[in-house]
Design a protein around this motif. Structure first.
Motif, mmCIF file in Angstrom:
data_model
loop_
_atom_site.group_PDB
_atom_site.id
_atom_site.type_symbol
_atom_site.label_atom_id
_atom_site.label_comp_id
_atom_site.label_asym_id
_atom_site.label_seq_id
_atom_site.Cartn_x
_atom_site.Cartn_y
_atom_site.Cartn_z
ATOM 1 N N SER A 46 57.895 37.181 -84.201
ATOM 2 C CA SER A 46 59.297 36.996 -84.586
ATOM 3 C C SER A 46 60.031 38.287 -84.288
ATOM 4 C CB SER A 46 59.428 36.645 -86.074
ATOM 5 O OG SER A 46 59.545 37.826 -86.856
ATOM 6 N N HIS A 47 61.355 38.206 -84.236
ATOM 7 C CA HIS A 47 62.176 39.402 -84.062
ATOM 8 C C HIS A 47 62.622 39.983 -85.404
ATOM 9 C CE1 HIS A 47 62.334 39.526 -79.790
ATOM 10 N NE2 HIS A 47 63.102 38.479 -79.602
ATOM 11 N N GLY A 48 61.983 39.577 -86.501
ATOM 12 C CA GLY A 48 62.472 40.045 -87.784
ATOM 13 C C GLY A 48 61.418 40.218 -88.850
ATOM 14 N N THR A 49 60.193 40.625 -88.466
ATOM 15 C CA THR A 49 59.086 40.754 -89.413
ATOM 16 C C THR A 49 58.683 42.216 -89.560
ATOM 17 O OG1 THR A 49 58.274 38.537 -88.893
ATOM 18 C CG2 THR A 49 56.709 40.061 -89.904
ATOM 19 N N PRO A 108 71.486 40.666 -81.670
ATOM 20 C CA PRO A 108 71.140 40.811 -83.088
ATOM 21 C C PRO A 108 70.875 42.289 -83.427
ATOM 22 C CG PRO A 108 69.208 40.153 -81.845
ATOM 23 C CD PRO A 108 70.300 40.365 -80.840
ATOM 24 N N GLN A 109 71.787 42.895 -84.155
ATOM 25 C CA GLN A 109 71.684 44.330 -84.443
ATOM 26 C C GLN A 109 70.377 44.700 -85.131
ATOM 27 O OE1 GLN A 109 74.215 42.314 -85.241
ATOM 28 N NE2 GLN A 109 76.210 43.321 -85.049
ATOM 29 N N TYR A 328 51.156 33.601 -91.121
ATOM 30 C CA TYR A 328 51.084 32.256 -91.698
ATOM 31 C C TYR A 328 52.360 31.899 -92.459
ATOM 32 C CZ TYR A 328 49.478 28.299 -94.536
ATOM 33 O OH TYR A 328 49.352 27.075 -95.138
ATOM 34 N N ASP A 329 52.833 32.790 -93.323
ATOM 35 C CA ASP A 329 54.066 32.520 -94.068
ATOM 36 C C ASP A 329 54.649 33.827 -94.579
ATOM 37 O OD1 ASP A 329 52.543 33.254 -96.290
ATOM 38 O OD2 ASP A 329 52.643 31.300 -97.261
ATOM 39 N N GLY A 330 55.745 33.743 -95.318
ATOM 40 C CA GLY A 330 56.393 34.933 -95.864
ATOM 41 C C GLY A 330 57.892 34.834 -95.737
ATOM 42 N N THR A 331 58.533 35.936 -95.321
ATOM 43 C CA THR A 331 59.972 35.940 -95.083
ATOM 44 C C THR A 331 60.237 36.586 -93.732
ATOM 45 O OG1 THR A 331 60.255 38.055 -96.252
ATOM 46 C CG2 THR A 331 60.579 36.031 -97.542
ATOM 47 N N VAL A 332 61.435 36.343 -93.198
ATOM 48 C CA VAL A 332 61.806 36.888 -91.899
ATOM 49 C C VAL A 332 63.307 37.142 -91.884
ATOM 50 C CG1 VAL A 332 62.223 34.631 -90.812
ATOM 51 C CG2 VAL A 332 61.554 36.575 -89.393
ATOM 52 N N THR A 333 63.724 38.174 -91.173
ATOM 53 C CA THR A 333 65.142 38.390 -90.924
ATOM 54 C C THR A 333 65.515 37.646 -89.649
ATOM 55 O OG1 THR A 333 65.190 40.542 -92.013
ATOM 56 C CG2 THR A 333 66.935 40.093 -90.418
ATOM 57 N N ALA A 334 66.461 36.720 -89.782
ATOM 58 C CA ALA A 334 66.894 35.908 -88.639
ATOM 59 C C ALA A 334 68.259 35.324 -88.973
ATOM 60 C CB ALA A 334 65.884 34.796 -88.351
ATOM 61 N N ALA A 335 68.904 34.767 -87.974
ATOM 62 C CA ALA A 335 70.181 34.088 -88.162
ATOM 63 C C ALA A 335 69.957 32.586 -88.116
ATOM 64 C CB ALA A 335 71.164 34.512 -87.078
ATOM 65 N N SER A 336 70.941 31.852 -88.609
ATOM 66 C CA SER A 336 70.860 30.397 -88.537
ATOM 67 C C SER A 336 71.347 29.873 -87.194
ATOM 68 C CB SER A 336 71.686 29.763 -89.665
ATOM 69 O OG SER A 336 71.097 30.048 -90.920
ATOM 70 N N ASP A 337 72.131 30.682 -86.487
ATOM 71 C CA ASP A 337 72.570 30.338 -85.144
ATOM 72 C C ASP A 337 72.986 31.628 -84.445
ATOM 73 O OD1 ASP A 337 73.110 28.804 -82.927
ATOM 74 O OD2 ASP A 337 74.423 27.392 -83.982
ATOM 75 N N TRP A 338 73.193 31.550 -83.146
ATOM 76 C CA TRP A 338 73.545 32.734 -82.365
ATOM 77 C C TRP A 338 74.860 33.331 -82.862
ATOM 78 C CZ3 TRP A 338 70.437 35.248 -79.138
ATOM 79 C CH2 TRP A 338 70.998 36.266 -78.340
ATOM 80 N N ASP A 339 74.886 34.653 -82.976
ATOM 81 C CA ASP A 339 76.068 35.419 -83.396
ATOM 82 C C ASP A 339 76.425 35.225 -84.867
ATOM 83 O OD1 ASP A 339 76.796 37.102 -81.360
ATOM 84 O OD2 ASP A 339 78.067 35.638 -80.356
ATOM 85 N N GLU A 340 75.539 34.607 -85.644
ATOM 86 C CA GLU A 340 75.779 34.476 -87.078
ATOM 87 C C GLU A 340 75.095 35.620 -87.822
ATOM 88 O OE1 GLU A 340 75.012 30.626 -88.676
ATOM 89 O OE2 GLU A 340 76.543 29.669 -87.412
ATOM 90 N N PRO A 341 75.445 35.850 -89.104
ATOM 91 C CA PRO A 341 74.904 37.007 -89.835
ATOM 92 C C PRO A 341 73.392 36.934 -90.028
ATOM 93 C CG PRO A 341 76.833 36.096 -90.952
ATOM 94 C CD PRO A 341 76.453 35.115 -89.895
ATOM 95 N N ILE A 396 59.197 32.667 -83.527
ATOM 96 C CA ILE A 396 60.511 32.771 -84.157
ATOM 97 C C ILE A 396 61.267 33.885 -83.446
ATOM 98 C CG2 ILE A 396 61.770 33.267 -86.293
ATOM 99 C CD1 ILE A 396 59.314 32.279 -87.836
ATOM 100 N N GLY A 397 62.429 33.565 -82.910
ATOM 101 C CA GLY A 397 63.232 34.572 -82.234
ATOM 102 C C GLY A 397 64.246 35.185 -83.182
ATOM 103 N N VAL A 398 65.472 35.331 -82.716
ATOM 104 C CA VAL A 398 66.523 35.871 -83.593
ATOM 105 C C VAL A 398 67.152 34.763 -84.413
ATOM 106 C CG1 VAL A 398 66.991 37.824 -82.106
ATOM 107 C CG2 VAL A 398 68.270 35.712 -81.766
ATOM 108 N N VAL A 399 66.892 33.513 -84.049
ATOM 109 C CA VAL A 399 67.358 32.349 -84.809
ATOM 110 C C VAL A 399 66.138 31.633 -85.377
ATOM 111 C CG1 VAL A 399 68.499 30.110 -84.636
ATOM 112 C CG2 VAL A 399 69.459 32.083 -83.416
#
Length: 453
Positions: A46-49, A108-109, A328-341, A396-399
Motif C-alpha cells: 500500500s502507499h500508506g502503511t 498524494p502528499q 493481513y489487516d490493520g489501518t492504512v492512510t488512503a483517500a476515498s477517491d483521487w484528489d480527496e483528503p 492498495i494504492g493511494v485510493v
C-alpha cells in the motif's frame, strides 16, 4: 483449495519463515539474499502503511552502511525528489528534512510527506555529513507526473547556460499550454485530436539539449555535469509525460506501460550517471509492489502490462533483488477517491484464498520468506511449490475502496516468481502524514456506530 490443503500450505510456510522480532539481526538473511547485487527493489503493498515505510527505511540504512549503496530512487517526481537529494548531500538551503520535503505538495502528499520518510531523510543527511562528497548517498525520483514543474526546470537551466536556447525552448513548450493547464485535460483533448500533440516539440527540445550537452558540461566541471543531468532528466520526463497523458484515455495497459518504461529508463540513466562518480553504483528502489514485483508472474502481465521489476530483471538478471511486503489487516492512510483528503481507513481482513490469508494462518505475526533459492533442501522446494500456485494478492494504492475490495484491490499472482523475498507484517497501522487533516485524525467510524461510542 480445501481446508486441509490450506492448513498444509500454512504449515510449509511456517516451517520456512524467518520470524521478525524487532532484533538487530532480523534482516541478516535478507542481506545474504542481496549478496553483491547492484540493484535492490523494495516494494510495498500500500502507499500508506507505517511498517512498510519504516522497515524499508531500516533495510535501506543497512544497504547504505554495509554494502555501499549510493542512491535511493523512489516512486516520486524527479524535481521534488531532487530537492531532497540536494539536502541529503548538503547542497541546499533547506534547514531540515521537513523543509526538504516541502516540494511534495501534489496529491498524494502523504506518500512522501510522512513521519517515516522524514526520519529516513534526516538519517541520510546525518550519515552523509560524515562522508566525503564522492561517497554521499543520493535521493532521486523516477515518476513522470511533474510535467509543468519539469518544463520550468529545463527553462531555468537554459536561462542560465544558453539564453537563446531558452527562447526556443519556450516556443516549443508553449504547445502544452500555460503552466496552469491540467495535463489530463490536455491529454484528453489531444487523444480526441481536438488539439495537436506536442511530441515533435518535446522530442526536438531533448535532441537540441543533448546536442549541446558537451559544451554545457565543460563549463564548471562536476557541478555543471550534475546540473546538466538534472535538466536532461527533466526533458526526458516532459517527453514521456506528454505521451503518457495522451495514452491515458486509450486504455489502462498502454498508459501503465508508458509510465513503467519511463521509470525504468530514469533508473538506467541514473545508474549510468552515478557510474561517472563511483566505480560500482548500487541503487535501492522504493515503489509499490505492483511496479517492482515481476509482472510476468501476475494477472496484469497476462493482460499485457509490464513493469519496472520485469524490465530490471530482464536487464540485470540475478544482479537485481526484488522484495515485496504483505499484510493481513490493520489501518492504512488512503483517500476515498483521487484528489480527496487523506483518511485513516480500516484495512479489512484479507480474503480467503489470498497469500495474505495464507500467511495469517501461520500464526507468526511478522516474518521473512526467502524465495531467491539461496536456501537449499526439501523445505525450500515445498515452499516454492506452495507459492508458485496462483493465489489472490492485495494491492492498495493511494485510493482504498473496501466496499469493492475484491474488484478494486486483488489480482492473481505467483508470489515465488514475482519476488526474491517477501516480508509479511500481519497487522499494520496507517502511516502518519506530516500534515494531519481532520479526516485523518477522526479515522473511519466503527462498523457498530453509533452504539460503539
Amino acid at each position: 483449495m480445501t481446508a486441509l490443503e490450506t492448513r498444509l500450505a500454512a504449515h510449509v510456510v511456517r516451517d520456512s519463515a524467518h520470524a521478525l522480532t524487532g532484533a538487530p539481526a532480523d534482516f541478516d538473511p535478507l542481506m545474504t539474499i542481496v549478496g553483491d547485487a547492484h540493484t535492490v527493489l523494495i516494494g510495498e503493498a500500500s502507499h500508506g502503511t507505517h511498517e512498510f515505510y519504516r522497515i524499508r527505511g531500516e533495510i535501506t540504512k543497512r544497504l547504505v552502511r554495509e554494502k555501499g549503496f549510493t542512491a535511493v530512487a523512489v516512486e516520486a517526481d524527479w524535481p521534488d525528489a531532487y530537492r531532497v537529494n540536494r539536502f541529503v548531500r548538503g547542497m541546499s538551503a533547506d534547514s531540515d528534512a521537513g523543509s526538504a520535503l516541502d516540494g511534495f505538495r501534489r496529491f498524494p502528499q502523504w506518500m512522501w510527506r510522512n513521519a517515516d520518510v522524514l526520519d529516513f531523510v534526516g538519517w541520510l543527511r546525518a550519515f552523509n555529513d560524515r562522508r566525503p562528497a564522492e561517497r554521499k548517498a543520493g535521493f532521486y525520483g523516477l515518476d513522470l507526473y511533474s510535467l509543468h514543474a519539469s518544463m520550468q526546470a529545463v527553462l531555468r537551466y537554459l536561462d542560465l547556460v544558453d539564453p537563446p536556447a531558452a527562447i526556443r525552448a519556450r516556443h516549443r513548450y508553449a504547445c502544452m499550454g500555460p503552466p496552469d493547464t491540467d495535463p489530463k485535460a490536455w491529454g484528453y483533448a489531444a487523444s480526441l485530436r481536438l488539439t495537436p500533440t506536442c511530441e515533435r516539440e518535446v522530442v526536438g527540445l531533448l535532441v537540441e539539449l543533448r546536442a549541446s550537452a558537451d559544451t554545457y558540461a565543460r563549463r564548471d566541471g562536476r557541478v555543471a555535469a550534475d546540473d546538466l543531468f538534472f535538466a536532461e532528466q527533466n526533458a526526458i520526463l516532459v517527453k514521456n509525460a506528454e505521451r503518457y497523458y495522451r495514452t491515458m484515455f486509450q486504455g489502462h495497459v498502454e498508459s501503465w506501460n508508458v509510465r513503467d518504461r519511463h521509470m525504468a529508463e530514469m533508473l538506467d540513466r541514473l545508474t549510468t550517471h552515478l557510474h561517472t562518480q563511483v566505480a560500482e553504483p548500487r541503487v535501492v528502489v522504493w515503489a509499490h509492489n505492483s511496479h517492482l514485483g515481476d509482472s510476468r508472474a501476475t494477472e496484469m502481465g497476462r493482460h499485457g502490462e509490464l513493469n519496472v521489476g520485469r524490465l530490471v530483471r530482464e536487464r540485470a538478471g540475478t544482479d537485481a533483488v526484488l522484495i515485496g511486503f504483505t499484510t493481513y489487516d490493520g489501518t492504512v492512510t488512503a483517500a476515498s477517491d483521487w484528489d480527496e483528503p487523506a483518511e485513516r481507513k480500516t484495512v479489512r481482513p484479507a480474503l480467503a484464498g489470498s497469500f495474505e490469508a495464507l500467511f495469517h494462518g501461520t500464526g507468526i505475526p511478522n516474518f521473512l520468506l526467502d524465495l531467491a533459492g539461496s536456501r537449499i533442501g526439501r523445505v525450500h522446494g515445498e515452499l516454492a511449490e506452495v507459492l508458485e500456485e496462483p493465489r489472490l494478492e492485495r494491492a492498495i494504492g493511494v485510493v482504498y475502496r473496501p466496499d469493492t475490495e475484491r474488484l478494486s484491490h486483488y489480482f492473481q499472482a505467483r508470489l515465488a516468481n514475482q519476488f526474491d523475498a517477501v516480508l509479511h507484517y500481519d497487522r499494520t497501522r496507517a502511516v502518519e502524514p506530516i500534515e494531519r487533516t481532520g479526516e485523518w485524525e477522526r479515522g473511519e467510524l466503527p462498523e457498530t456506530f453509533p452504539s460503539a461510542l
